[in-house]
Design a protein around this motif. Structure first.
Motif, short mmCIF file in Angstrom:
data_model
loop_
_atom_site.label_atom_id
_atom_site.label_comp_id
_atom_site.label_asym_id
_atom_site.label_seq_id
_atom_site.Cartn_x
_atom_site.Cartn_y
_atom_site.Cartn_z
N UNK A 1 -12.65 -6.93 -12.61
CA UNK A 1 -13.70 -6.27 -11.84
C UNK A 1 -13.22 -5.06 -11.03
N UNK A 2 -11.96 -4.66 -11.31
CA UNK A 2 -11.50 -3.40 -10.73
C UNK A 2 -10.52 -3.49 -9.58
N UNK A 3 -10.14 -4.72 -9.17
CA UNK A 3 -9.10 -4.83 -8.14
C UNK A 3 -7.77 -4.38 -8.72
N UNK A 4 -6.97 -3.71 -7.92
CA UNK A 4 -5.64 -3.30 -8.39
C UNK A 4 -4.57 -3.76 -7.42
N UNK A 5 -3.45 -4.27 -7.94
CA UNK A 5 -2.36 -4.70 -7.04
C UNK A 5 -1.78 -3.52 -6.28
N UNK A 6 -1.07 -3.81 -5.20
CA UNK A 6 -0.41 -2.78 -4.40
C UNK A 6 0.82 -2.24 -5.11
N UNK A 7 1.61 -1.43 -4.40
CA UNK A 7 2.81 -0.80 -4.99
C UNK A 7 3.81 -1.80 -5.55
N UNK A 8 3.82 -3.03 -5.00
CA UNK A 8 4.80 -4.03 -5.49
C UNK A 8 4.38 -4.63 -6.83
N UNK A 9 3.15 -4.32 -7.29
CA UNK A 9 2.70 -4.81 -8.59
C UNK A 9 2.32 -6.28 -8.62
N UNK A 10 2.29 -6.94 -7.45
CA UNK A 10 1.98 -8.38 -7.40
C UNK A 10 0.50 -8.60 -7.72
#
Length: 318
Positions: free
Chosen positions: A199-208
């Motif tokens: 649904x479009x959520x994206x992880x932060x810079x750490x890729x978690x």
């Protein structure tokens, strides 16, 4: 009498933990091995035998009167076998017979890991003092167990209370179990994360991209993350309400990694329960976070061993 001592095993896809536990639920001796989950069945069993060997090396071992085993499932307590989804080398594996032999012939009780955690929460944790309870483990999967009339209710094969595979969405996604719209397919950690990503959520810079990361985003107000947890909460509420309507539980205890999300999960869950638990006898249903932590599996396996040892041997005449 606090001289009671039992051996306990908690067997999962990552680790095999063992302990000597007294009649008050205190862990006196510990042992652990990594689970060689991708190896053949006898290699996995060797790790179990090493854990039991470590326990047997303790001067307290001689006082142990029984062995309790909590295992990832499915388990079949009536046959003494296990077929854990995440340990492919064990399919119908005769765990009870092998573990008994490795433990010098101690009587052994086998239960599923969800039932073990339920036993621990009822004996020492959030369900203490409740005669009718559902305890859930919400993590990579969704498992659970029941306490009815003050007693653990594992069912004939040790799998009763497996709420993760109640269908709460008749036309929902196919579940790997073969059914559709199961609680687990919506509310497990990986499925919460999957839904958020879709649904479009994206992880932060750490890729978690784990459910824990989605929970952190929900706490920070991310609408997609909030919606994914609300969807999981509705699925859990529907499953809990169905269970409460069927067997009249008065508390549902939520444990496991996803349970650690706290209010991000529990607030929408309590709210959604009002929509599903509508009959007079289920409206007072409490929801509480689990209290037992990482030792729950061991303490619950010990509880099963203590209860099994105390059970009358005249079952055939009942």
């Amino acid at each position: 009498m606090h001289t009671d001592l039992v051996a306990a095993l908690d067997i999962g896809g990552t680790k095999i933990a063992g302990a000597l536990v007294d009649g008050r639920g205190s862990i006196l001796v510990r042992a652990q091995r990594a689970t060689p989950a991708q190896e053949d069945g006898d290699t996995v069993m060797r790790a179990v035998e090493e854990v039991l060997g470590d326990l047997a090396g303790s001067p307290l071992w001689g006082r142990a009167t029984a062995l309790g085993i909590g295992s990832a499932g499915p388990v079949d307590a009536s046959a003494g076998t296990v077929s854990p989804v995440n340990v492919p080398g064990w399919r119908g594996y005769p765990l009870v017979e092998r573990a008994r032999a490795a433990a010098g012939g101690l009587p052994a009780e086998l239960i599923g890991d969800g039932v073990a955690i339920t036993a621990a929460e009822h004996w020492q944790g959030a369900a203490r003092g409740h005669d009718n309870a559902l305890c859930m483990v919400v993590s990579t999967g969704v498992g659970g167990g029941l306490v009815l009339d003050g007693r653990l209710h594992p069912g004939p094969t040790g799998n009763a209370g497996h709420i993760g595979h109640i269908s709460v969405d008749l036309d929902g996604d196919p579940c790997p179990c073969g059914s559709r719209g199961c609680v687990e397919r919506i509310a497990s950690g990986p499925n919460i994360a999957r839904r958020a990503l879709e649904n479009g959520w994206r992880p932060g810079p750490d890729g978690d991209a784990s459910a824990a990361a989605v929970a952190a985003a929900a706490r920070a107000g991310d609408a997609v993350a909030v919606a994914s947890f609300e969807r999981a909460a509705r699925a859990l509420a529907a499953g809990i309400a169905a269970t409460a309507t069927l067997v009249e539980i008065d508390i549902a205890v939520i444990g496991g990694g996803v349970g650690k999300a706290g209010d991000v999960l529990l607030e929408p869950l309590r709210k959604a329960l009002g929509d599903y638990a509508t009959l007079s006898f289920v409206r007072r249903l409490a929801v509480a976070p689990a209290q037992m932590g990482t030792d729950a599996g061991l303490v619950g396996a010990a509880a099963a061993a203590l209860a099994g040892r105390a059970a009358p041997t005249t079952a055939a005449g009942v």
